[in-house]
Design a protein around this motif. Sequence first.
Motif, PDB file in Angstrom:
ATOM      1  N   GLU A  35      -5.251 -21.766  18.189  1.00 46.47           N
ATOM      2  CA  GLU A  35      -6.010 -22.112  17.038  1.00 46.47           C
ATOM      3  C   GLU A  35      -6.514 -20.315  16.575  1.00 46.47           C
ATOM      4  OE1 GLU A  35      -8.997 -25.195  17.273  1.00 46.47           O
ATOM      5  OE2 GLU A  35      -6.981 -26.345  16.725  1.00 46.47           O
ATOM      6  N   TYR A  36      -7.226 -20.183  17.728  1.00 46.09           N
ATOM      7  CA  TYR A  36      -7.535 -18.692  17.263  1.00 46.09           C
ATOM      8  C   TYR A  36      -6.876 -17.619  16.970  1.00 46.09           C
ATOM      9  CZ  TYR A  36     -11.671 -15.236  17.811  1.00 46.09           C
ATOM     10  OH  TYR A  36     -12.433 -14.163  17.436  1.00 46.09           O
ATOM     11  N   VAL A  37      -6.173 -17.551  18.078  1.00 46.92           N
ATOM     12  CA  VAL A  37      -4.859 -16.662  17.587  1.00 46.92           C
ATOM     13  C   VAL A  37      -3.671 -16.553  17.114  1.00 46.92           C
ATOM     14  CG1 VAL A  37      -3.300 -14.751  18.827  1.00 46.92           C
ATOM     15  CG2 VAL A  37      -5.312 -15.647  20.340  1.00 46.92           C
ATOM     16  N   ARG A  38      -3.377 -17.820  16.284  1.00 45.70           N
ATOM     17  CA  ARG A  38      -2.196 -18.004  15.559  1.00 45.70           C
ATOM     18  C   ARG A  38      -2.696 -18.224  14.121  1.00 45.70           C
ATOM     19  NH1 ARG A  38       2.027 -20.812  20.416  1.00 45.70           N
ATOM     20  NH2 ARG A  38       1.623 -18.975  21.925  1.00 45.70           N
ATOM     21  N   GLU A  39      -3.726 -18.762  14.449  1.00 47.02           N
ATOM     22  CA  GLU A  39      -4.458 -19.429  12.938  1.00 47.02           C
ATOM     23  C   GLU A  39      -5.752 -19.526  12.835  1.00 47.02           C
ATOM     24  OE1 GLU A  39      -3.862 -23.925  12.619  1.00 47.02           O
ATOM     25  OE2 GLU A  39      -2.621 -23.080  14.426  1.00 47.02           O
ATOM     26  N   HIS A  40      -6.440 -18.145  13.308  1.00 49.13           N
ATOM     27  CA  HIS A  40      -7.421 -17.690  13.015  1.00 49.13           C
ATOM     28  C   HIS A  40      -8.872 -18.176  13.145  1.00 49.13           C
ATOM     29  CE1 HIS A  40     -10.553 -14.781  12.127  1.00 49.13           C
ATOM     30  NE2 HIS A  40     -10.171 -13.957  13.469  1.00 49.13           N
ATOM     31  N   ILE A  41      -8.983 -20.100  13.470  1.00 49.08           N
ATOM     32  CA  ILE A  41      -9.597 -20.621  13.674  1.00 49.08           C
ATOM     33  C   ILE A  41     -10.717 -20.458  14.525  1.00 49.08           C
ATOM     34  CG2 ILE A  41     -10.457 -23.616  13.516  1.00 49.08           C
ATOM     35  CD1 ILE A  41      -7.040 -24.025  12.950  1.00 49.08           C
ATOM     36  N   THR A  42     -11.928 -20.142  14.088  1.00 52.17           N
ATOM     37  CA  THR A  42     -12.833 -19.625  14.670  1.00 52.17           C
ATOM     38  C   THR A  42     -13.492 -20.847  15.254  1.00 52.17           C
ATOM     39  OG1 THR A  42     -13.830 -18.769  13.445  1.00 52.17           O
ATOM     40  CG2 THR A  42     -12.791 -17.289  13.927  1.00 52.17           C
ATOM     41  N   THR A  43     -14.133 -21.589  14.625  1.00 52.01           N
ATOM     42  CA  THR A  43     -14.766 -23.075  15.352  1.00 52.01           C
ATOM     43  C   THR A  43     -13.907 -24.705  16.152  1.00 52.01           C
ATOM     44  OG1 THR A  43     -15.377 -23.664  13.119  1.00 52.01           O
ATOM     45  CG2 THR A  43     -16.910 -21.360  14.185  1.00 52.01           C
ATOM     46  N   TYR A  44     -14.951 -24.945  16.333  1.00 47.60           N
ATOM     47  CA  TYR A  44     -14.399 -26.075  17.153  1.00 47.60           C
ATOM     48  C   TYR A  44     -15.405 -27.220  16.368  1.00 47.60           C
ATOM     49  CZ  TYR A  44     -12.713 -29.476  20.348  1.00 47.60           C
ATOM     50  OH  TYR A  44     -12.963 -31.357  20.725  1.00 47.60           O
ATOM     51  N   LYS A  45     -15.128 -28.340  15.778  1.00 48.24           N
ATOM     52  CA  LYS A  45     -16.554 -29.087  16.081  1.00 48.24           C
ATOM     53  C   LYS A  45     -16.774 -30.306  17.055  1.00 48.24           C
ATOM     54  CE  LYS A  45     -18.568 -31.737  12.421  1.00 48.24           C
ATOM     55  NZ  LYS A  45     -18.265 -33.814  12.461  1.00 48.24           N
ATOM     56  N   SER A  46     -17.470 -30.888  17.812  1.00 45.76           N
ATOM     57  CA  SER A  46     -17.555 -31.292  18.996  1.00 45.76           C
ATOM     58  C   SER A  46     -17.319 -32.537  18.494  1.00 45.76           C
ATOM     59  CB  SER A  46     -19.267 -30.717  19.578  1.00 45.76           C
ATOM     60  OG  SER A  46     -19.731 -31.449  20.896  1.00 45.76           O
ATOM     61  N   HIS A  47     -16.882 -33.192  19.687  1.00 43.88           N
ATOM     62  CA  HIS A  47     -17.164 -34.391  18.597  1.00 43.88           C
ATOM     63  C   HIS A  47     -18.646 -35.459  19.318  1.00 43.88           C
ATOM     64  CE1 HIS A  47     -12.507 -33.850  18.535  1.00 43.88           C
ATOM     65  NE2 HIS A  47     -13.337 -34.737  17.659  1.00 43.88           N
ATOM     66  N   LEU A  48     -19.154 -34.319  20.807  1.00 40.68           N
ATOM     67  CA  LEU A  48     -19.913 -35.048  21.327  1.00 40.68           C
ATOM     68  C   LEU A  48     -21.690 -34.688  20.342  1.00 40.68           C
ATOM     69  CD1 LEU A  48     -20.799 -36.247  24.549  1.00 40.68           C
ATOM     70  CD2 LEU A  48     -21.081 -33.532  25.275  1.00 40.68           C
ATOM     71  N   THR A  49     -21.234 -33.571  20.293  1.00 44.26           N
ATOM     72  CA  THR A  49     -22.742 -33.680  19.549  1.00 44.26           C
ATOM     73  C   THR A  49     -22.632 -33.639  18.101  1.00 44.26           C
ATOM     74  OG1 THR A  49     -22.569 -30.691  19.759  1.00 44.26           O
ATOM     75  CG2 THR A  49     -23.731 -32.019  21.758  1.00 44.26           C
ATOM     76  N   GLY A  50     -21.414 -32.752  17.340  1.00 42.47           N
ATOM     77  CA  GLY A  50     -21.523 -33.498  15.736  1.00 42.47           C
ATOM     78  C   GLY A  50     -21.839 -31.092  15.749  1.00 42.47           C
ATOM     79  N   LYS A  51     -22.179 -30.912  16.707  1.00 38.54           N
ATOM     80  CA  LYS A  51     -22.393 -29.002  16.650  1.00 38.54           C
ATOM     81  C   LYS A  51     -21.046 -27.732  16.222  1.00 38.54           C
ATOM     82  CE  LYS A  51     -26.527 -28.706  18.618  1.00 38.54           C
ATOM     83  NZ  LYS A  51     -27.026 -28.387  19.846  1.00 38.54           N
ATOM     84  N   LYS A  52     -20.404 -27.606  15.783  1.00 38.23           N
ATOM     85  CA  LYS A  52     -19.852 -25.688  15.040  1.00 38.23           C
ATOM     86  C   LYS A  52     -20.033 -25.442  16.427  1.00 38.23           C
ATOM     87  CE  LYS A  52     -17.713 -26.226  10.758  1.00 38.23           C
ATOM     88  NZ  LYS A  52     -17.189 -25.639   9.422  1.00 38.23           N
ATOM     89  N   ILE A  53     -18.813 -25.297  17.404  1.00 34.45           N
ATOM     90  CA  ILE A  53     -18.721 -24.460  18.633  1.00 34.45           C
ATOM     91  C   ILE A  53     -18.060 -22.908  18.110  1.00 34.45           C
ATOM     92  CG2 ILE A  53     -18.306 -24.220  20.480  1.00 34.45           C
ATOM     93  CD1 ILE A  53     -19.590 -27.416  20.641  1.00 34.45           C
ATOM     94  N   ARG A  54     -18.320 -21.992  18.375  1.00 35.95           N
ATOM     95  CA  ARG A  54     -17.542 -20.617  18.446  1.00 35.95           C
ATOM     96  C   ARG A  54     -16.017 -21.134  19.486  1.00 35.95           C
ATOM     97  NH1 ARG A  54     -20.081 -15.117  18.877  1.00 35.95           N
ATOM     98  NH2 ARG A  54     -17.422 -13.331  18.413  1.00 35.95           N
ATOM     99  N   ILE A  55     -15.225 -21.124  18.960  1.00 38.07           N
ATOM    100  CA  ILE A  55     -13.822 -20.725  19.999  1.00 38.07           C
ATOM    101  C   ILE A  55     -13.593 -19.215  20.646  1.00 38.07           C
ATOM    102  CG2 ILE A  55     -11.447 -20.881  19.706  1.00 38.07           C
ATOM    103  CD1 ILE A  55     -11.316 -22.947  18.075  1.00 38.07           C
TER     104      ILE A  55
END
Lengths: 340, 129
Positions: free
Chosen positions: B65-85
């Motif tokens: 996701e980061y390298v090929r699509e430049h998606i830089t955040t991931y939404k945690s299913h545990l806390t719901g927080k956005k996490i930096r990839i």
Amino acid sequence: MKATYSLFLVFGLVLVALIGVGGLGLHYLFGVIIPYVAVLCFILGFICKVLNWGRSPVPFRIPTTAGQQFSLPWIKQNKIDNPSTMWGVVLRMFFEIFTFRSLFRNTKVELYDGPKLAYASAKWLWLFALMFHYAFLVIFIRHMRFFTEPVPSIFQFIDKVDGVLQVGAPHIYITEIIILVGLAFLLLRRILDPKIRYISLPADYFPLFLILGIVVSGILMRFFVKTDVVGIKQITMGLVMLKPVLPKSVGTIFYVHLFLVSVLLIYFPFSKLMHMGGVFLSPTRNMINNNRMKRHVNPWNYPVKVHTYEAYEDEFREKMVEAGLPVDKPLEQSPAENKE
Amino acid sequence: MYDGGKILAGLAIFVLIFTFPFWYNIGNAAYQRPKLEKPKEKNCVESVEFMRADHMQLLNEWRDEYVREHITTYKSHLTGKKIRISLTKTCLKCHPNRDKFCDKCHASLAVSPYCWDCHVTPKGDSNEK
């Protein structure tokens, strides 16, 4: 029909493990008792079977060979296919076991319009059987990483070579693909070729589906239905160190895999899979063809009481001479007769 | 038995090979689950069970996701927080010591991921030679 029957038998086994562990929670039965019974059954059954074979008499050399036997000096002998020495036999067995030479000689028969009957070489069975067996061997050796701690470098090395493609995480193993291709061919060959389908029995399909089930459950566990691998190693190490532990973090998929392997081990000594031991005892492959050089006495010959000609003549010499029959030893003149 | 010596020798080799795991471990201490260095932060990206079984797939997806699509955040299913990839800035922030964390289980299971072909480890890179 025979194929579907075997397929559903394997489905049934999967279901047994799913219900037994997932539903009823019989972790101890499926994780400890059945695996131990299976290993014992495999080792003892294998030994009994081979000893039983070993007791069968080996009366003489079977000269069913695939090459020119030792003959006159100007006739070239095929030293491996028709060996007259121990080393020739060792080489013949080596090629049989490691390269499946008998399968390499596989032929096909086809009927063409005319009608014309044609024979031709068919190497596909040899090729895919070789792929399947070697993939299985590598997978078996790779699994030793679950039974050793620390893992010896030889197993680490094999693991690395097998995963050298580094595709995905966890890595795809080359042998996973090869064994699936090999199994698919061996199965489709039985299903699609009418001649082979005709001679195939449930005992031919069942091991194929069972091994396919083991491979698929293993692949599922590695890539799709993931579970706690360290927990699995706790179970496997506990089993081989005779101190079984069953961590709760390990999912049902592992017990399905383990149960199918246990069934394979139990089934092994009673089935065609015993060719693993049987190949070493192939009488047409493991004997020196020295019928013309050494006398081989049938070891189970009953000790017949013989009455030789000499003894016969001793018994009836007088009567034979009287009747004018020729005798080897002339009748001895007794001193009394000389006087008369 | 005919050729009894050879058959018994063969069987002995068979038993030796197939009981390998049983005799190889004789005398060794019972296998223990590797003890990992635990960070102060309680919550990881996902639940412990998920991380145990699926962290490698998560990392693989993150990389793609980061390298090929430049998606830089991931939404945690545990806390719901956005996490930096980021392996270095997210994972290694809490688990900086490769020797005491990553390699514990990897070594025990003979797994050799190629993360470290590109990434550097802040601490515990005894494997880098």
